[in-house]
Design a protein around this motif. Structure first.
Motif, PDB file in Angstrom:
ATOM      1  N   CYS A  32      23.413 -14.575   5.977  1.00 19.54           N
ATOM      2  CA  CYS A  32      22.259 -15.099   6.711  1.00 19.54           C
ATOM      3  C   CYS A  32      21.004 -14.347   6.330  1.00 19.54           C
ATOM      4  N   ASP A  33      19.942 -15.095   6.137  1.00 27.04           N
ATOM      5  CA  ASP A  33      18.617 -14.506   6.066  1.00 27.04           C
ATOM      6  C   ASP A  33      18.293 -14.013   7.470  1.00 27.04           C
ATOM      7  N   LEU A  34      17.436 -13.031   7.593  1.00 26.97           N
ATOM      8  CA  LEU A  34      17.085 -12.516   8.913  1.00 26.97           C
ATOM      9  C   LEU A  34      15.807 -13.157   9.455  1.00 26.97           C
ATOM     10  N   ASP A  35      14.683 -12.893   8.793  1.00 27.26           N
ATOM     11  CA  ASP A  35      13.387 -13.331   9.319  1.00 27.26           C
ATOM     12  C   ASP A  35      13.241 -14.847   9.272  1.00 27.26           C
ATOM     13  N   TYR A  36      12.950 -15.412  10.420  1.00 25.97           N
ATOM     14  CA  TYR A  36      12.728 -16.839  10.653  1.00 25.97           C
ATOM     15  C   TYR A  36      14.014 -17.666  10.618  1.00 25.97           C
ATOM     16  N   THR A  37      15.141 -17.045  10.263  1.00 22.22           N
ATOM     17  CA  THR A  37      16.423 -17.746  10.303  1.00 22.22           C
ATOM     18  C   THR A  37      17.173 -17.364  11.570  1.00 22.22           C
ATOM     19  N   LEU A  38      17.349 -16.064  11.802  1.00 22.39           N
ATOM     20  CA  LEU A  38      18.037 -15.592  13.009  1.00 22.39           C
ATOM     21  C   LEU A  38      17.071 -15.122  14.082  1.00 22.39           C
ATOM     22  N   ALA A  39      15.872 -14.769  13.684  1.00 26.32           N
ATOM     23  CA  ALA A  39      14.853 -14.310  14.650  1.00 26.32           C
ATOM     24  C   ALA A  39      13.480 -14.414  13.997  1.00 26.32           C
ATOM     25  N   ILE A  66      24.012 -10.018   6.857  1.00 27.76           N
ATOM     26  CA  ILE A  66      22.614 -10.316   6.557  1.00 27.76           C
ATOM     27  C   ILE A  66      22.356 -10.080   5.068  1.00 27.76           C
ATOM     28  N   LEU A  67      21.677 -11.042   4.456  1.00 30.02           N
ATOM     29  CA  LEU A  67      21.247 -10.928   3.067  1.00 30.02           C
ATOM     30  C   LEU A  67      19.732 -11.123   3.098  1.00 30.02           C
ATOM     31  N   SER A  68      18.995 -10.040   2.934  1.00 28.28           N
ATOM     32  CA  SER A  68      17.555 -10.077   3.192  1.00 28.28           C
ATOM     33  C   SER A  68      16.743  -9.552   2.022  1.00 28.28           C
ATOM     34  N   ASN A  69      15.627 -10.213   1.787  1.00 31.46           N
ATOM     35  CA  ASN A  69      14.636  -9.724   0.832  1.00 31.46           C
ATOM     36  C   ASN A  69      13.589  -8.861   1.522  1.00 31.46           C
ATOM     37  N   ASN A  70      13.753  -8.625   2.808  1.00 26.26           N
ATOM     38  CA  ASN A  70      12.770  -7.913   3.608  1.00 26.26           C
ATOM     39  C   ASN A  70      12.370  -6.605   2.924  1.00 26.26           C
ATOM     40  N   ARG A  71      11.078  -6.376   2.842  1.00 28.64           N
ATOM     41  CA  ARG A  71      10.573  -5.156   2.190  1.00 28.64           C
ATOM     42  C   ARG A  71      10.800  -3.910   3.035  1.00 28.64           C
ATOM     43  N   CYS A  80      20.509  -4.916  12.223  1.00 25.64           N
ATOM     44  CA  CYS A  80      21.943  -5.038  11.950  1.00 25.64           C
ATOM     45  C   CYS A  80      22.766  -3.984  12.681  1.00 25.64           C
ATOM     46  N   SER A  81      22.254  -2.768  12.797  1.00 33.34           N
ATOM     47  CA  SER A  81      23.011  -1.730  13.514  1.00 33.34           C
ATOM     48  C   SER A  81      23.152  -2.098  14.981  1.00 33.34           C
ATOM     49  N   ARG A  82      22.144  -2.719  15.555  1.00 31.74           N
ATOM     50  CA  ARG A  82      22.225  -3.136  16.955  1.00 31.74           C
ATOM     51  C   ARG A  82      23.201  -4.293  17.145  1.00 31.74           C
ATOM     52  N   LEU A  83      23.448  -5.032  16.079  1.00 33.12           N
ATOM     53  CA  LEU A  83      24.411  -6.140  16.150  1.00 33.12           C
ATOM     54  C   LEU A  83      25.806  -5.721  15.690  1.00 33.12           C
ATOM     55  N   GLY A  84      25.895  -4.594  15.015  1.00 29.53           N
ATOM     56  CA  GLY A  84      27.182  -4.148  14.485  1.00 29.53           C
ATOM     57  C   GLY A  84      27.651  -4.974  13.303  1.00 29.53           C
ATOM     58  N   ILE A  85      26.696  -5.447  12.486  1.00 25.54           N
ATOM     59  CA  ILE A  85      27.080  -6.227  11.304  1.00 25.54           C
ATOM     60  C   ILE A  85      26.536  -5.564  10.046  1.00 25.54           C
ATOM     61  N   ARG A  86      27.149  -5.893   8.933  1.00 28.31           N
ATOM     62  CA  ARG A  86      26.740  -5.327   7.647  1.00 28.31           C
ATOM     63  C   ARG A  86      25.592  -6.142   7.053  1.00 28.31           C
ATOM     64  N   TYR A  87      24.944  -5.548   6.064  1.00 32.79           N
ATOM     65  CA  TYR A  87      23.832  -6.229   5.411  1.00 32.79           C
ATOM     66  C   TYR A  87      23.690  -5.766   3.971  1.00 32.79           C
ATOM     67  N   VAL A  88      23.018  -6.599   3.195  1.00 30.80           N
ATOM     68  CA  VAL A  88      22.540  -6.229   1.872  1.00 30.80           C
ATOM     69  C   VAL A  88      21.035  -6.433   1.927  1.00 30.80           C
ATOM     70  N   GLY A  89      20.306  -5.343   1.824  1.00 34.31           N
ATOM     71  CA  GLY A  89      18.842  -5.393   1.855  1.00 34.31           C
ATOM     72  C   GLY A  89      18.275  -5.410   0.452  1.00 34.31           C
ATOM     73  N   HIS A  90      16.998  -5.720   0.367  1.00 33.27           N
ATOM     74  CA  HIS A  90      16.339  -5.827  -0.943  1.00 33.27           C
ATOM     75  C   HIS A  90      17.206  -6.659  -1.889  1.00 33.27           C
ATOM     76  N   ALA A  95      17.974 -14.196  -7.008  1.00 32.61           N
ATOM     77  CA  ALA A  95      18.827 -13.555  -8.012  1.00 32.61           C
ATOM     78  C   ALA A  95      20.263 -13.449  -7.495  1.00 32.61           C
ATOM     79  N   LEU A  96      21.194 -13.346  -8.398  1.00 30.71           N
ATOM     80  CA  LEU A  96      22.619 -13.323  -8.052  1.00 30.71           C
ATOM     81  C   LEU A  96      23.090 -11.992  -7.476  1.00 30.71           C
ATOM     82  N   ARG A  97      22.428 -10.896  -7.823  1.00 33.14           N
ATOM     83  CA  ARG A  97      22.910  -9.561  -7.466  1.00 33.14           C
ATOM     84  C   ARG A  97      23.257  -9.410  -5.990  1.00 33.14           C
ATOM     85  N   GLY A  98      22.354  -9.758  -5.094  1.00 31.49           N
ATOM     86  CA  GLY A  98      22.589  -9.592  -3.663  1.00 31.49           C
ATOM     87  C   GLY A  98      23.765 -10.423  -3.166  1.00 31.49           C
ATOM     88  N   TYR A  99      23.871 -11.655  -3.644  1.00 23.26           N
ATOM     89  CA  TYR A  99      24.982 -12.523  -3.257  1.00 23.26           C
ATOM     90  C   TYR A  99      26.314 -11.927  -3.720  1.00 23.26           C
TER      91      TYR A  99
END
Length: 172
Positions: A32-39, A66-71, A80-90, A95-99
């Motif tokens: 999931c994207d974070l900004d504007y998708t989940l909140a 969460i898969l986010s491009n957030n700067r 994510c820590s407040r939700l207890g879920i993992r993420y890949v930032g930047h 690009a394929l790398r984050g996925y």
């Protein structure tokens, strides 16, 4: 290889993505994207509706990451820590790398993965390039700023194609 930037499914909001829908698709990892998708970007704390939605998916054995491009790594880490879920930032979407990194962390294949986001040129394009299901929602809080309003206007024809296909049962 055929290529399309039309989402597989367009929904109003993230809560429309249910465990039965994901199970039908064979999805066990929902990126999931974070900004504007989940909140909206202006919302710093996860709300009860988001927590309940995550609990319902976890109860069905579906991991949400969460898969986010957030700067700002601080925003993604805190949320994510407040939700207890993992993420890949930047993540560098589209690009394929984050996925690939997220799927490797979860031990999931592209066929078991879906991406949920609000932007065609990052979330959907990256999902298509990664061979995962491309799910799109309307931005929570609406598109903010002139550039985002312009991008969402450009997305409209692609979303309409997807909705027509959904109505004709050509997809999902």
């Amino acid at each position: 290889m055929p290529f399309s930037i039309v989402p597989d499914l367009v929904l109003e909001r993230y809560t429309d993505v249910t465990a039965p829908l994901l199970e039908r698709l064979g999805v066990r990892l929902l990126l999931c994207d974070l900004d504007y998708t989940l909140a909206p970007r202006s919302v710093a704390e996860p709300d009860g509706a988001l927590r309940a939605w995550l609990t319902s998916l976890a109860g069905a054995g579906i991991e949400v990451m969460i898969l986010s491009n957030n700067r700002s790594s601080r925003r993604v880490e805190t949320f994510c820590s407040r939700l207890g879920i993992r993420y890949v930032g930047h993540a560098g979407k589209p690009a394929l790398r984050g996925y690939r990194e997220a799927m490797a962390l979860a031990g999931a294949s592209p066929g078991e993965t879906a991406m949920l986001g609000d932007k065609l040129l990052t979330d959907v394009l990256g999902a298509r390039r990664s061979s995962v299901w491309a799910l799109m929602v309307e931005p929570l809080g609406g598109p903010v700023g002139g550039w985002n309003r312009f991008l969402h206007l450009l997305q409209r024809p692609f979303k309409e194609i997807s909705k027509r296909r959904q109505n004709n049962h050509e997809q999902i």
